[in-house]
Design a protein around this motif. Structure first.
Motif, PDB file in Angstrom:
ATOM      1  N   TRP A  45       0.817  -1.218   0.000  1.00 12.04           N
ATOM      2  CA  TRP A  45       0.000   0.000   0.000  1.00 12.04           C
ATOM      3  C   TRP A  45       0.854   1.274   0.000  1.00 12.04           C
ATOM      4  N   ALA A  46       2.100   1.184   0.494  1.00 13.11           N
ATOM      5  CA  ALA A  46       2.901   2.394   0.675  1.00 13.11           C
ATOM      6  C   ALA A  46       3.111   3.138  -0.640  1.00 13.11           C
ATOM      7  N   GLY A  47       3.672   2.466  -1.618  1.00 15.23           N
ATOM      8  CA  GLY A  47       3.979   3.120  -2.890  1.00 15.23           C
ATOM      9  C   GLY A  47       2.762   3.595  -3.648  1.00 15.23           C
ATOM     10  N   SER A  48       1.617   2.917  -3.443  1.00 17.00           N
ATOM     11  CA  SER A  48       0.410   3.292  -4.180  1.00 17.00           C
ATOM     12  C   SER A  48      -0.373   4.400  -3.485  1.00 17.00           C
ATOM     13  N   SER A  49       0.103   4.856  -2.332  1.00 13.80           N
ATOM     14  CA  SER A  49      -0.628   5.890  -1.598  1.00 13.80           C
ATOM     15  C   SER A  49      -0.304   7.307  -2.048  1.00 13.80           C
ATOM     16  N   TRP A  50       0.711   7.447  -2.904  1.00 14.10           N
ATOM     17  CA  TRP A  50       1.071   8.810  -3.315  1.00 14.10           C
ATOM     18  C   TRP A  50       1.579   8.879  -4.759  1.00 14.10           C
ATOM     19  N   TYR A  51       1.458   7.793  -5.513  1.00 18.22           N
ATOM     20  CA  TYR A  51       2.061   7.716  -6.847  1.00 18.22           C
ATOM     21  C   TYR A  51       1.555   8.808  -7.793  1.00 18.22           C
ATOM     22  N   PHE A  52       0.317   9.232  -7.610  1.00 17.87           N
ATOM     23  CA  PHE A  52      -0.269  10.262  -8.473  1.00 17.87           C
ATOM     24  C   PHE A  52       0.499  11.572  -8.381  1.00 17.87           C
ATOM     25  N   LEU A  53       1.186  11.812  -7.272  1.00 17.60           N
ATOM     26  CA  LEU A  53       1.989  13.033  -7.120  1.00 17.60           C
ATOM     27  C   LEU A  53       3.334  12.920  -7.839  1.00 17.60           C
ATOM     28  N   ARG A  54       3.894  11.735  -7.841  1.00 14.69           N
ATOM     29  CA  ARG A  54       5.208  11.575  -8.488  1.00 14.69           C
ATOM     30  C   ARG A  54       5.100  11.710 -10.001  1.00 14.69           C
ATOM     31  N   TYR A  55       3.972  11.359 -10.569  1.00 16.12           N
ATOM     32  CA  TYR A  55       3.772  11.533 -12.006  1.00 16.12           C
ATOM     33  C   TYR A  55       3.960  12.995 -12.435  1.00 16.12           C
ATOM     34  N   LEU A  56       3.729  13.918 -11.506  1.00 13.99           N
ATOM     35  CA  LEU A  56       3.816  15.337 -11.845  1.00 13.99           C
ATOM     36  C   LEU A  56       5.245  15.760 -12.148  1.00 13.99           C
ATOM     37  N   ASP A  57       6.211  15.061 -11.550  1.00 17.70           N
ATOM     38  CA  ASP A  57       7.614  15.464 -11.670  1.00 17.70           C
ATOM     39  C   ASP A  57       8.506  14.241 -11.421  1.00 17.70           C
ATOM     40  N   PRO A  58       8.401  13.204 -12.248  1.00 17.83           N
ATOM     41  CA  PRO A  58       8.956  11.890 -11.913  1.00 17.83           C
ATOM     42  C   PRO A  58      10.477  11.793 -11.892  1.00 17.83           C
ATOM     43  N   HIS A  59      11.177  12.761 -12.459  1.00 11.92           N
ATOM     44  CA  HIS A  59      12.638  12.660 -12.542  1.00 11.92           C
ATOM     45  C   HIS A  59      13.346  13.631 -11.597  1.00 11.92           C
ATOM     46  N   ASN A  60      12.569  14.229 -10.696  1.00 14.30           N
ATOM     47  CA  ASN A  60      13.130  15.212  -9.768  1.00 14.30           C
ATOM     48  C   ASN A  60      13.921  14.501  -8.676  1.00 14.30           C
ATOM     49  N   LYS A  61      15.188  14.810  -8.542  1.00 12.60           N
ATOM     50  CA  LYS A  61      16.034  14.170  -7.534  1.00 12.60           C
ATOM     51  C   LYS A  61      16.089  14.962  -6.224  1.00 12.60           C
ATOM     52  N   GLU A  62      15.577  16.204  -6.260  1.00 15.74           N
ATOM     53  CA  GLU A  62      15.679  17.069  -5.087  1.00 15.74           C
ATOM     54  C   GLU A  62      14.392  17.149  -4.281  1.00 15.74           C
ATOM     55  N   LYS A  63      13.243  16.939  -4.945  1.00 14.87           N
ATOM     56  CA  LYS A  63      11.950  17.067  -4.281  1.00 14.87           C
ATOM     57  C   LYS A  63      11.016  15.970  -4.752  1.00 14.87           C
ATOM     58  N   ARG A 111       7.956  19.463  -7.838  1.00 18.91           N
ATOM     59  CA  ARG A 111       8.049  20.917  -7.735  1.00 18.91           C
ATOM     60  C   ARG A 111       6.689  21.536  -7.411  1.00 18.91           C
ATOM     61  N   LYS A 112       6.738  22.612  -6.654  1.00 16.95           N
ATOM     62  CA  LYS A 112       5.517  23.295  -6.214  1.00 16.95           C
ATOM     63  C   LYS A 112       4.652  23.722  -7.395  1.00 16.95           C
ATOM     64  N   GLU A 113       5.284  24.268  -8.445  1.00 19.41           N
ATOM     65  CA  GLU A 113       4.499  24.769  -9.576  1.00 19.41           C
ATOM     66  C   GLU A 113       3.784  23.639 -10.318  1.00 19.41           C
ATOM     67  N   GLU A 114       4.381  22.430 -10.319  1.00 15.69           N
ATOM     68  CA  GLU A 114       3.727  21.277 -10.956  1.00 15.69           C
ATOM     69  C   GLU A 114       2.526  20.836 -10.121  1.00 15.69           C
ATOM     70  N   ILE A 115       2.696  20.804  -8.809  1.00 18.87           N
ATOM     71  CA  ILE A 115       1.599  20.410  -7.914  1.00 18.87           C
ATOM     72  C   ILE A 115       0.440  21.389  -8.034  1.00 18.87           C
ATOM     73  N   GLU A 116       0.763  22.677  -8.019  1.00 18.69           N
ATOM     74  CA  GLU A 116      -0.295  23.693  -8.051  1.00 18.69           C
ATOM     75  C   GLU A 116      -1.042  23.709  -9.382  1.00 18.69           C
ATOM     76  N   TYR A 117      -0.363  23.365 -10.466  1.00 19.60           N
ATOM     77  CA  TYR A 117      -1.025  23.347 -11.773  1.00 19.60           C
ATOM     78  C   TYR A 117      -1.884  22.088 -11.954  1.00 19.60           C
ATOM     79  N   TRP A 118      -1.344  20.917 -11.588  1.00 16.15           N
ATOM     80  CA  TRP A 118      -1.992  19.659 -11.941  1.00 16.15           C
ATOM     81  C   TRP A 118      -2.986  19.133 -10.914  1.00 16.15           C
ATOM     82  N   MET A 119      -2.799  19.445  -9.644  1.00 13.89           N
ATOM     83  CA  MET A 119      -3.678  18.851  -8.627  1.00 13.89           C
ATOM     84  C   MET A 119      -4.938  19.682  -8.431  1.00 13.89           C
ATOM     85  N   PRO A 120      -6.086  19.043  -8.110  1.00 13.00           N
ATOM     86  CA  PRO A 120      -6.212  17.606  -7.875  1.00 13.00           C
ATOM     87  C   PRO A 120      -6.330  16.823  -9.176  1.00 13.00           C
TER      88      PRO A 120
END
Length: 803
Positions: free
Chosen positions: A498-516, A519-528
């Motif tokens: 269940w762990a990995g499937s509880s937040w995967y929709f957020l990682r799709y927004l910026d899947p190659h980010n090694k620092e975060k 990114r905030k701007e991706e979250i604010e544009y795409w979510m919910p």
């Protein structure tokens, strides 16, 4: 005209889409966004069967339509790849789970691409990728830092043969589903997540989302919020009390016995005074071999043993009542004890009838001894000294006040929801990023040291001690405390699937980010997420867990919405031709590869959507597949009757506009079968006329494209339309041109007909008013008048009252 060859056409266009990166998401945030999400698949060894593409095709249709409407679409894909199925397969076949996962993912990916889904493959994620589970571990640490992750002794299902803890659904009739070994209850020190802290919000915030009602109901029922009283039942001649939670304190006079869980600590505390301890021990052993699910949901025959030697005292009448143990009461729910009111509860009535216990009616409703328990939602209280003659609602209030005044109880809100058991004593999962130091206790691994990598091991089989295989790796386990620098040990439990499937929709927004995490701007544009579709089997726990994680991330300021998904829909299963669930054991599995090879991907897609009501389960039919192939062959032959022309054929104009409206609306409401039926009807109209313009077929191809994208792209190119179809524009319809008839409606002023207007039979009052204003003979009776009332009957009459 060349023959319709779907395999050649489909490979051609899949290659074009991939090379031109057609379905990659744009960085242009000035466009309206549409985030379509599917439950990312678990890549099993068997590969896809034809039930899997159904939900993917549905959202693929919506995503393709949205692109044609000018939206910036995110339609991503990934793999939920940790967990027991892969590990069990690996153990059985002596193949490392990492290799099993890589092979399974490659197989699934090949199958999905062959069906032509418009996924954005550049954002592909995998829960077993360290760059992904680094952030799963990071979220766990944040939960730990906020006091929402803690360790506690919890009973688990233990397979005596596999030497491993099992989930409830892996226990069948007291035995391990995989090996058939005996399953017992074993207490383990487990990591827990405090999801109960969010129980109220998880219910209340359902008002903020567009979920189908049955999904909301499942969420609410699983959380199980109820308001009632916690009542104290004294143990005779002891200082102890048994606390019970009840929503019906008005029935206290009907309590004739109590039932406690087989694991209740009262048994150990008073074991020297229990006269039938050996009998109790045997029953405890019997209950330990059942999962919680079997004890509460599946058990029909009531079993139990009276605890002889100790009694409870009913607080409202001081009558001594027996205490029993039974497997249908759990320590993990409520207080581990219940008050039994057999006259007004079906479960208690069955138990009392079996063991000959007293049944006392306290809400007037008939002869319970002769019949059965009586529903007590309403009625008059009887045999209840303090509250006799009161209605149930008033009786509850009066007895609650009396219990509080006398220190015998307190008002309380209770939940069925339990805290989330988050430990697994297995190898194939995310390592829990904590170390234990004798001086500092549990300490999180510093963020700069994440991810805590799952070590490469030769032996990944469960240990005989019940610990994770990681416990046998001293070079990995032994470390230093990040806080004080002294010797410490890593946590060897891993996280659940269940762990990995509880937040995967957020990682799709910026899947190659090694620092975060993103990114905030991706979250604010795409979510919910705008639209999330998945199976009904995941609308309880997965949905609950992911909503909980998202709310936590909202609380710590990481995301901008309180809910992750704006809309949630679910689909019915595709059954075998024998009307049973598809499975290898039943021999009714249909491989989509075979359908694609013989009939084509577009035929598979069309049939999966045409097979029936999307929200209901339906049986597979080979004849139905053939019918959809014949439909596409007829579509292919339309090129023979096309003539030049930029306007719709006059005789087809109305039906084309109607079809645009029908298909546009049906795609949005999951009525794919009726949308395809409308396109089939339009195709018949084309063939009946025998000649169609390029404008006619252009609109037809665009409407069919989301369902059958390959054949429509090919015909678009053959017919010489500009660019590619996927870059065209979704057609619009003219409301005036979809009316079948016009009626003449009389318009009255103060009850006298002053004129007639021509409108459609289903026109609204607003439309009638505008038409009346255009009529001079009517308007001369309205000039300089004040309208005081309007009487409008659709399709019948319009009367205006003036003064």
């Amino acid at each position: 005209m060349a023959e319709y060859r779907p395999n050649e056409i489909e490979k051609k266009w899949q290659k074009v889409w991939e090379e031109k990166r057609i379905f990659e998401t744009s960085d242009d945030k000035s466009k309206p966004k549409f985030y379509a999400l599917i439950e990312f698949p678990y890549p099993s060894g068997e590969g896809l069967h034809v039930g899997h593409p159904r939900p993917y095709t549905a959202l693929d249709i919506v995503a393709r339509k949205r692109r044609l409407e000018g939206y910036n679409v995110l339609f991503p894909i990934g793999w939920d790849a940790f967990g027991l199925p892969t590990e069990n397969y690996a153990i059985k076949h002596k193949i490392h789970p990492k290799k099993v996962t890589e092979r399974n993912v490659a197989r699934f990916k090949e199958q999905l691409k062959s069906i032509g889904f418009s996924f954005n493959w550049s954002r592909e994620i995998n829960t077993t990728d360290p760059e992904y589970y680094k952030w799963t571990q990071w979220i766990f640490i944040k939960l730990f830092e906020k006091g929402l992750a803690y360790k506690a002794e919890m009973p688990i299902n233990w397979c005596t043969s596999c030497k491993v803890g099992l989930a409830n659904e892996e226990v069948v009739a007291g035995r391990c589903e995989r090996c058939g070994g005996e399953v017992v209850r074993k207490t383990k020190n487990q990591w827990m997540l405090k999801i109960t802290e969010y129980a109220d919000r998880l219910i209340d915030d359902l008002d903020k989302v567009d979920y189908i009602e049955r999904v909301k109901t499942q969420q609410i029922n699983w959380i199980g919020r109820s308001e009632g009283m916690e009542v104290d039942f004294r143990i005779k001649n002891k200082d102890d009390v048994l606390k019970v939670f009840t929503t019906r304190p008005d029935t206290l006079y009907g309590v004739t016995y109590m039932v406690i869980a087989a694991e209740h600590p009262l048994i150990e505390k008073y074991k020297d005074e229990i006269e039938n301890l050996e009998e109790i021990r045997k029953y405890q052993e019997y209950a330990s071999k059942k999962s919680d699910f079997e004890r509460t949901e599946l058990s029909k025959e009531k079993t139990g043993v009276e605890i002889k030697g100790i009694k409870a005292i009913n607080p409202v009448n001081n009558i001594e009542i027996p205490i029993w143990i039974s497997d249908y009461v759990l320590m993990s729910y409520g207080t581990g004890a219940i008050m039994a009111v057999p006259a007004h509860d079906s479960r208690d009535w069955e138990f009392a009838k079996k063991f000959g216990l007293p049944i006392v009616e306290v809400v007037k409703g008939g002869n319970v001894e002769e019949a059965a328990y009586t529903d007590t939602e309403s009625g008059i209280l009887v045999n209840s000294e303090l509250i006799n003659g009161l209605e149930v609602k008033d009786a509850i209030e009066k007895i609650s006040y009396w219990l509080e005044e006398n220190g015998l109880g307190k008002r309380k809100v209770n939940y069925k929801l339990r805290d989330w058991v988050f430990s697994r004593q297995r190898y194939w999962g995310e390592p829990i990023p904590l170390v234990h130091c004798d001086d500092c206790g549990w300490v999180p691994v510093p963020e700069e040291e994440l991810p805590v990598m799952l070590p490469e091991v030769e032996n990944y089989e469960p240990t005989h001690t019940g610990e994770s295989p990681l416990a046998n790796m001293p070079e990995w386990v032994n470390t230093t405390c990040p806080k004080c620098g002294k010797a410490a040990m890593r946590e060897t439990d891993t996280m659940p699937q269940w762990a990995g499937s509880s937040w995967y929709f957020l990682r799709y927004l910026d899947p190659h980010n090694k620092e975060k995490l993103a990114r905030k701007e991706e979250i604010e544009y795409w979510m919910p997420v705008d639209w999330y579709n998945g199976g009904m089997e995941h609308t309880t726990l997965h949905l609950l867990y992911s909503r909980f994680w998202h709310k936590f991330l909202y609380d710590i300021g990481l995301v901008n919405t309180v809910e992750p998904y704006n809309k949630r829909t679910s689909h019915g299963m595709i059954l075998g031709e024998n009307n049973e669930k598809m499975s290898k054991s039943r021999g009714n599995v249909v491989n989509p590869d075979d359908i694609v090879k013989e009939y084509g991907a577009d035929t598979l897609r069309t049939y999966e959507m045409f097979i029936g009501d999307f929200e209901k389960s339906v049986p597979w039919s080979e004849n139905g597949v053939k019918g959809c192939r014949r439909f596409l062959e007829r579509v292919w032959r339309l090129q023979e009757i096309v003539v030049d022309g930029d306007e719709y054929t006059k005789e087809l104009e109305t039906v084309i506009h109607k079809t645009i409206k029908k298909v546009s609306e049906d795609y949005e409401t999951l009525k794919f079968n009726t949308a395809i039926a409308a396109l089939m009807t339009l195709l018949n109209e084309f063939n009946e006329i025998g000649k169609i313009t390029k404008a006619d077929i252009k609109t037809f191809l665009i409407l069919l494209n989301p369902v059958a994208p390959h054949i429509t792209e090919e015909l678009w190119e053959i017919l010489g339309f500009n660019g590619m179809l996927n870059q065209s524009q979704w057609p619009s319809y003219d409301e005036e041109k979809i009316q079948d008839e016009i009626i003449e409606m009389p318009v009255q002023v103060n009850g006298k007909v002053r004129g007639v207007i021509k409108i459609s039979p289903d026109a609204t009052q607003d439309v009638a008013r505008e038409k009346a204003k255009e009529n001079e003979s009517i308007m001369k009776y309205l000039q300089d008048k004040q309208i005081v009332k309007e009487i409008f009957v659709v399709g019948k009459i319009y009367n205006i009252v003036v003064k």
